[in-house]
Design a protein around this motif. Structure first.
Motif, PDB file in Angstrom:
ATOM      1  N   GLN A  17      10.435  56.624  61.292  1.00 12.46           N
ATOM      2  CA  GLN A  17      10.310  57.548  60.164  1.00 12.46           C
ATOM      3  C   GLN A  17      10.293  58.999  60.645  1.00 12.46           C
ATOM      4  OE1 GLN A  17      10.224  57.070  56.671  1.00 12.46           O
ATOM      5  NE2 GLN A  17      11.019  55.093  57.333  1.00 12.46           N
ATOM      6  N   TRP A  18       9.569  59.255  61.702  1.00 14.54           N
ATOM      7  CA  TRP A  18       9.525  60.616  62.254  1.00 14.54           C
ATOM      8  C   TRP A  18      10.907  61.047  62.750  1.00 14.54           C
ATOM      9  CZ3 TRP A  18       4.380  59.767  65.395  1.00 14.54           C
ATOM     10  CH2 TRP A  18       3.293  59.956  64.543  1.00 14.54           C
ATOM     11  N   GLU A  19      11.602  60.125  63.400  1.00 11.59           N
ATOM     12  CA  GLU A  19      12.947  60.448  63.901  1.00 11.59           C
ATOM     13  C   GLU A  19      13.915  60.739  62.754  1.00 11.59           C
ATOM     14  OE1 GLU A  19      14.045  57.118  66.255  1.00 11.59           O
ATOM     15  OE2 GLU A  19      12.591  57.554  67.868  1.00 11.59           O
ATOM     16  N   GLN A  20      13.697  60.089  61.598  1.00  8.81           N
ATOM     17  CA  GLN A  20      14.569  60.297  60.434  1.00  8.81           C
ATOM     18  C   GLN A  20      14.241  61.578  59.675  1.00  8.81           C
ATOM     19  OE1 GLN A  20      14.647  56.773  57.883  1.00  8.81           O
ATOM     20  NE2 GLN A  20      14.469  55.455  59.699  1.00  8.81           N
ATOM     21  N   ASN A  22      11.158  62.239  58.229  1.00  7.34           N
ATOM     22  CA  ASN A  22      10.005  62.095  57.345  1.00  7.34           C
ATOM     23  C   ASN A  22       8.747  62.407  58.151  1.00  7.34           C
ATOM     24  OD1 ASN A  22      11.437  61.238  54.988  1.00  7.34           O
ATOM     25  ND2 ASN A  22      11.682  59.225  55.930  1.00  7.34           N
ATOM     26  N   SER A  23       8.365  63.671  58.158  1.00  3.40           N
ATOM     27  CA  SER A  23       7.308  64.125  59.066  1.00  3.40           C
ATOM     28  C   SER A  23       5.918  63.641  58.663  1.00  3.40           C
ATOM     29  CB  SER A  23       7.314  65.651  59.161  1.00  3.40           C
ATOM     30  OG  SER A  23       7.087  66.232  57.895  1.00  3.40           O
ATOM     31  N   LYS A  24       5.750  63.260  57.404  1.00  2.10           N
ATOM     32  CA  LYS A  24       4.449  62.741  56.947  1.00  2.10           C
ATOM     33  C   LYS A  24       4.669  61.318  56.441  1.00  2.10           C
ATOM     34  CE  LYS A  24       2.392  67.170  55.499  1.00  2.10           C
ATOM     35  NZ  LYS A  24       3.511  68.064  55.838  1.00  2.10           N
ATOM     36  N   THR A  25       4.189  60.353  57.192  1.00  3.68           N
ATOM     37  CA  THR A  25       4.438  58.951  56.830  1.00  3.68           C
ATOM     38  C   THR A  25       3.142  58.164  56.818  1.00  3.68           C
ATOM     39  OG1 THR A  25       5.971  57.107  57.189  1.00  3.68           O
ATOM     40  CG2 THR A  25       4.891  58.029  59.137  1.00  3.68           C
ATOM     41  N   GLY A 137      -2.299  71.879  55.961  1.00  2.84           N
ATOM     42  CA  GLY A 137      -1.580  73.111  55.633  1.00  2.84           C
ATOM     43  C   GLY A 137      -1.587  74.108  56.766  1.00  2.84           C
ATOM     44  N   TYR A 138      -2.661  74.113  57.558  1.00  2.00           N
ATOM     45  CA  TYR A 138      -2.746  75.042  58.693  1.00  2.00           C
ATOM     46  C   TYR A 138      -1.810  74.595  59.821  1.00  2.00           C
ATOM     47  CZ  TYR A 138      -4.768  78.126  62.209  1.00  2.00           C
ATOM     48  OH  TYR A 138      -4.931  79.098  63.169  1.00  2.00           O
ATOM     49  N   PHE A 139      -1.889  73.311  60.195  1.00  2.00           N
ATOM     50  CA  PHE A 139      -1.006  72.774  61.247  1.00  2.00           C
ATOM     51  C   PHE A 139       0.246  72.196  60.577  1.00  2.00           C
ATOM     52  CE2 PHE A 139      -5.402  72.189  62.903  1.00  2.00           C
ATOM     53  CZ  PHE A 139      -5.327  73.076  63.987  1.00  2.00           C
ATOM     54  N   ASP A 140       0.988  73.046  59.887  1.00  2.00           N
ATOM     55  CA  ASP A 140       2.046  72.552  58.997  1.00  2.00           C
ATOM     56  C   ASP A 140       3.311  72.099  59.711  1.00  2.00           C
ATOM     57  OD1 ASP A 140       2.820  75.055  59.794  1.00  2.00           O
ATOM     58  OD2 ASP A 140       3.089  75.863  57.784  1.00  2.00           O
ATOM     59  N   GLU A 141       3.406  72.307  61.034  1.00  2.00           N
ATOM     60  CA  GLU A 141       4.579  71.842  61.769  1.00  2.00           C
ATOM     61  C   GLU A 141       4.350  70.484  62.428  1.00  2.00           C
ATOM     62  OE1 GLU A 141       7.614  73.304  61.850  1.00  2.00           O
ATOM     63  OE2 GLU A 141       6.745  74.627  60.334  1.00  2.00           O
ATOM     64  N   ALA A 142       3.135  69.987  62.360  1.00  2.00           N
ATOM     65  CA  ALA A 142       2.801  68.726  63.043  1.00  2.00           C
ATOM     66  C   ALA A 142       3.347  67.517  62.289  1.00  2.00           C
ATOM     67  CB  ALA A 142       1.285  68.608  63.183  1.00  2.00           C
ATOM     68  N   LYS A 143       3.733  66.496  63.053  1.00  2.00           N
ATOM     69  CA  LYS A 143       4.037  65.195  62.436  1.00  2.00           C
ATOM     70  C   LYS A 143       2.706  64.583  62.003  1.00  2.00           C
ATOM     71  CE  LYS A 143       8.109  64.170  65.292  1.00  2.00           C
ATOM     72  NZ  LYS A 143       7.999  65.303  66.259  1.00  2.00           N
ATOM     73  N   VAL A 144       2.729  63.877  60.863  1.00  2.00           N
ATOM     74  CA  VAL A 144       1.486  63.334  60.311  1.00  2.00           C
ATOM     75  C   VAL A 144       1.645  61.833  60.068  1.00  2.00           C
ATOM     76  CG1 VAL A 144      -0.170  63.424  58.412  1.00  2.00           C
ATOM     77  CG2 VAL A 144       0.940  65.533  59.201  1.00  2.00           C
ATOM     78  N   LEU A 145       0.650  61.071  60.512  1.00  2.00           N
ATOM     79  CA  LEU A 145       0.579  59.639  60.207  1.00  2.00           C
ATOM     80  C   LEU A 145      -0.734  59.376  59.483  1.00  2.00           C
ATOM     81  CD1 LEU A 145       1.324  56.630  60.424  1.00  2.00           C
ATOM     82  CD2 LEU A 145       0.203  56.601  62.667  1.00  2.00           C
ATOM     83  N   GLY A 146      -0.639  58.819  58.293  1.00  2.00           N
ATOM     84  CA  GLY A 146      -1.822  58.373  57.570  1.00  2.00           C
ATOM     85  C   GLY A 146      -1.976  56.874  57.726  1.00  2.00           C
ATOM     86  N   VAL A 147      -3.171  56.428  58.124  1.00  2.00           N
ATOM     87  CA  VAL A 147      -3.415  55.001  58.350  1.00  2.00           C
ATOM     88  C   VAL A 147      -4.530  54.542  57.416  1.00  2.00           C
ATOM     89  CG1 VAL A 147      -3.926  53.241  60.069  1.00  2.00           C
ATOM     90  CG2 VAL A 147      -2.833  55.370  60.777  1.00  2.00           C
ATOM     91  N   THR A 148      -4.279  53.493  56.667  1.00  2.00           N
ATOM     92  CA  THR A 148      -5.285  53.015  55.719  1.00  2.00           C
ATOM     93  C   THR A 148      -5.114  51.527  55.453  1.00  2.00           C
ATOM     94  OG1 THR A 148      -6.208  53.326  53.495  1.00  2.00           O
ATOM     95  CG2 THR A 148      -3.844  53.635  53.725  1.00  2.00           C
ATOM     96  N   ALA A 149      -6.211  50.921  55.039  1.00  2.00           N
ATOM     97  CA  ALA A 149      -6.138  49.535  54.560  1.00  2.00           C
ATOM     98  C   ALA A 149      -6.031  49.511  53.047  1.00  2.00           C
ATOM     99  CB  ALA A 149      -7.393  48.772  54.998  1.00  2.00           C
TER     100      ALA A 149
END
Length: 535
Positions: A17-20, A22-25, A137-149
């Motif tokens: 997803q990051w390679e495609q 989609n920076s926030k997955t 919003g501050y680190f807006d260039e970072a890739k983001v992964l949200g992990v949840t059950a």
């Protein structure tokens, strides 16, 4: 540490997803399936690429767990950004950070905006809150992964507002089927608890109102527990601390070895350890143990804090889904909560995507009067709902026969191939909610699906993907389904392409009449691959 097959799939999907772009997955794994291990390995991968990684959580226990798992699984130490501790100047490339600390402007200002290349959010169902959004919003260039059950939110806002895509989801039924989580049995106790006067607050039932409604029933609930879980290790979730303490005393009067923990318990660690070792067989709490606590030997969960938030319900039940030596299953006691609202979560909502199936499954469990395996209950409810739908569909099909068009209505197609995920699909992410593109509609029409009744791009794409998979598997086409079902044949969507073609050829050779000796209502082709049903 070697990842399990689904954990490898999850890691690969996130990186893809990051390679495609989609920076926030988002990554969804049920409680007990090792989500911390997966994001630890992803963090290790990022560090090898020379990146800095921030792992965000809203509770200290989650940060400690993450740091421990990363050390054990990857051999990597973590810096800490919490209270008086700071990661600035540390040579560690991974930081575990408290949201409450990092959200402060003065704290954020100490970092360059590109300080972290990747941000991983543990328990990501909290990420829609302002505190998380301020950090992202501050680190807006970072890739983001949200992990949840638990991908639902109490305020009913959609995580699609935060994340660009869902990288991977490992479902509870699949985890149970593949032997990674305990089977769950649900039992409805015929004790009616009236919630009609309970108000709502922040999208869920108000805890103080629940407490008032629950109090008169505590002794009766304890008596029911004597019947079903005296020999089990039980966790009970209650609305308020005072109710939790009161119920604990009642259980001890009834002969249980019960203990209570809450946020103010000085001896909380000792009590939890004693419960784990078997000194107590019931643990009462007021919503303290929904996250960040594991005790695999728990084999009974009682939810006396009714909720309309599926995510919260899954978290509570998740305290008992882990595997443990000698544990056969998890018993989930459910009560007859009487409410005029239909959003109340029940055992069916652990695995049902369709509200219709969940409603039928809840009714079936209540009627059983004995513990019922939830997977088997879901299958039975699906069959019942399909039967109901088929009755309604028969009327629709009668109308369809009168139409000139040769295209299949989406509902008929979904019913024929028995695809529950298609019929219950709800768009979540931005692109999915937009109308179908002209290209999608043209392709669907070319393949035999009537596109005008599809109102979003996500559903259109799901149909197109399914059509492609079915073509590769040699299953029937929409046009074959339309033709044969219009003549009374059943579930043509589960047939092989060749079987359908052979039958259509016979009908064509018979001047477009069904040959004598063939009863469409009971006809079954010789070759049917049942494993492909729903594909």
């Amino acid at each position: 540490m070697e990842l399990r097959p689904y954990q490898k799939e999850a890691k690969t999907a996130v990186l893809s997803q990051w390679e495609q772009g989609n920076s926030k997955t988002l990554l969804v794994l049920p409680t007990g399936c090792g989500k911390t291990i997966v994001f630890a390995k992803i963090a290790e991968d990022r560090v090898r690429n020379g990146e800095r990684v921030l792992i965000l959580a809203h509770r200290g226990e989650l940060l400690e767990q993450a740091a421990d798992k990363i050390l054990n699984a990857c051999g990597l130490g973590c810096a800490v950004e919490k209270a008086e501790e700071s990661c600035i100047g540390s040579w560690y490339r991974i930081t575990v950070g408290s949201v409450q600390s990092l959200m402060r402007e003065k704290r954020l200002a100490q970092f360059s905006k590109d300080y972290f290349n990747t941000i991983i959010i543990d328990e990501a169902h909290h990420s829609i809150s302002d505190s998380y959004q301020k950090i992202l919003g501050y680190f807006d260039e970072a890739k983001v992964l949200g992990v949840t059950a638990t991908p639902d939110r109490g305020d009913m806002k959609n995580l699609g507002q935060v994340f660009d895509s869902l990288a991977y989801e490992y479902t509870l039924p699949r985890a149970i089927k593949e032997g990674y989580l305990s089977p769950i049995k649900a039992l409805t106790i015929p004790l009616k608890l009236d919630l009609t006067g309970v108000g709502t607050q922040a999208g869920d039932y108000k805890a103080s109102d629940i407490d008032t409604a629950l109090d008169p029933y505590l002794y009766q609930i304890a008596d029911e527990m004597l019947k079903y879980c005296k020999e089990r290790k039980t966790v009970v979730f209650l609305p308020l601390i005072k109710t939790s303490q009161k119920f604990c005393k009642i259980l001890n009067e009834k002969g249980f070895r019960s203990a209570e923990v809450n946020g103010n318990s000085i001896d909380r660690g000792t009590v939890l350890a004693d419960f784990d070792s078997g000194k107590y067989n019931v643990l009462c709490n007021s919503m303290l143990l929904t996250e960040g606590w594991d005790c695999p030997s728990v084999d009974c969960v009682i939810v006396l804090r009714p909720t309309k938030v599926r995510g919260l319900y899954c978290q509570m039940v998740g305290r008992g889904t882990r595997l443990c030596e000698g544990k056969k299953d998890l018993l989930l006691l459910d009560f007859l909560w009487h409410t005029e609202r239909h959003e109340l979560c029940r055992p069916a909502h652990l695995i049902c995507e369709s509200p219709e199936v969940a409603e039928k499954m809840t009714a079936n469990i209540a009627a059983a009067g004995m513990p019922v395996d939830i997977e088997q209950a879901e299958e039975k409810a699906k069959e019942d709902v399909v039967a109901q739908r088929e009755e309604a569909l028969a009327k629709q099909l009668a109308e369809m026969k009168k139409r000139k068009r040769k295209l299949v209505d989406p509902l008929q197609y979904e019913m024929s191939i028995q695809a529950e995920d298609l019929s219950s699909y709800v768009p979540a992410f931005g692109w999915e909610c937009s109308p179908p593109s002209d290209k999608q509609k043209a392709t669907l029409e070319k393949l035999g699906i009537f596109p005008d009744e599809i109102d979003n791009a996500g559903k259109a794409q799901l149909l197109l993907d399914r059509l492609g998979k079915r073509r590769n598997l040699g299953l029937t086409t929409p046009k074959q389904i339309r033709f044969l079902e219009s003549r009374g044949f059943q579930h043509v969507g589960t047939w092989q392409f060749e079987s359908a073609r052979n039958l259509i050829d016979r009908i064509a050779a018979n001047n477009w009449h069904v040959p004598n000796g063939i009863d469409p209502a009971s006809y079954e082709p010789k070759v049917v691959n049942n494993s492909d049903v729903g594909i």
